[in-house]
Write a protein that holds these residues in place. Sequence first.
Motif, short mmCIF file in Angstrom:
data_model
loop_
_atom_site.label_atom_id
_atom_site.label_comp_id
_atom_site.label_asym_id
_atom_site.label_seq_id
_atom_site.Cartn_x
_atom_site.Cartn_y
_atom_site.Cartn_z
N THR A 311 41.48 -51.29 27.40
CA THR A 311 42.52 -51.37 28.43
C THR A 311 43.45 -52.56 28.26
N HIS A 312 43.06 -53.59 27.54
CA HIS A 312 43.90 -54.78 27.37
C HIS A 312 44.47 -54.78 25.96
N GLN A 313 45.78 -54.63 25.86
CA GLN A 313 46.41 -54.36 24.57
C GLN A 313 46.36 -55.51 23.59
N HIS A 314 46.09 -56.73 24.06
CA HIS A 314 46.16 -57.90 23.18
C HIS A 314 44.80 -58.40 22.72
N LEU A 315 43.71 -57.80 23.17
CA LEU A 315 42.37 -58.28 22.81
C LEU A 315 41.79 -57.45 21.67
#
Length: 470
Positions: A311-315
């Motif tokens: 869900t978190h695009q940068h991780l």
Amino acid sequence: MFYFVFNGISFCFVAFASAQKRYAEQAVMAWKSRTRNLQVFDTELSADTVEWCPVPSSSDILACGTYQLQKGAGEEDATPSRTGRLYLFEFQRDTPMSPPLTELQRMDTAAILDLKWCHVQLSGKAVLGMAAASGELQLYILSDSQEASRSLQTLSSLELGTERLALSLDWSTGRMDSSDVRVVCSDSAGCISVLSLAEGALTSLSQWKAHDFEAWISAFSYWDTQLVYSGGDDCKLKGWDLRVGPSCPTFISKRHSMGVCSIHSNPHQEHILATGSYDEQVLLWDSRNMRQPLSESPMGGGVWRLKWHPTHQHLLLAACMHNDFHILNCQPALDGSGGACPVVASYILHNSLAYGADWSRLSLEESVPCSPPAVEPKESLTESGGHLRIQYESPTASFDTSLEDDAGRYIPEGITTPSSTPSAGPAHISNEDTPSLSSLLASCSFYDHTLHVWRWDWAPDEAQQELGQL
């Protein structure tokens, strides 16, 4: 060297100040991050792949695959056998007095090189794909009968070719799109295969020779599933357009200096691609310009698997073989900073090659029981001193290179060592404030044959506030 020191005093001072600032920034990010072991499971055979089911109704289901090389008896040139076992687990949050992971099924198979769940249900069922040492792609459906617990049942299989190992697979459904379900596979003969699945049967759409040696990894672009990426032991990263055909790749990158073994398309941000290699680098790319990566992050270990957060695009989660498991914050690189992605958390409780790792989509809003680690952290290599020699191996034992250094760490020639920061191990936050992000993860390691389930809590907003005060 002497010229630089004699004439560059002010430059040296600026570089030192800059290094201090980076260290302080990483310390703050790590201080607001915490990893906690929840359970350790002995897989008995060497574990190399682990996958949480992404289908919402089955997000508590975890699959783990193993790979065991059995040397032939008798003659020295006897052909070794490769055996494996497929495990199925259920994760239960409401078990305060017992471990949260329950084994539902174990199945003896050919040695398993990769596992991937289809991101959407097919005919109302979750489907698991398996790349096997028998050279087959095997599919299993997750049954959910009222009479018995959930289990895997054989759906279909297809042999990719004779005398080869299936090494990886990826589904075209990474953005939860079920309109065109296909599978891409890579194998030890350097070939890439694209398969379709209709009415429960696998059909080969195309197969071509893509790499000179093992094709360790293949992956779809989740934003345009006519585009496929592949990486091989020939140190090449390639792109393919299925509409044009395999006669000519759309690009060939030699930016990695060793075998390319991990590729993952970002399902949240178009054009973003992450690749990993035996050269210990994680590269981020904009697929519109494959001449130069957006960033390069040294990981201190060969990068066998990369997984973007669901869900978190940068991780980005990285399994780094000889250097444990790490979570990278790729936001600065995605914003155009061009620098290495900082490590915001690390999990170091495995005692062997870090191969399999995956994020769960299961919500952790409620507390999860935390059991003490069953495996002690490995002894720090930097304390041992002396001359370090490491044998680099792949699960198939077909990649075998010895590299060494005199500084107590494994560092290929020309590769910069990641700085020693508090984020190099399980980090702890200074208070018990509710974190803004909690994630459930699983990882597995090879020779110690262990599967770990762990939790990561992160408070990025608090960290960013403190960074602004530096």
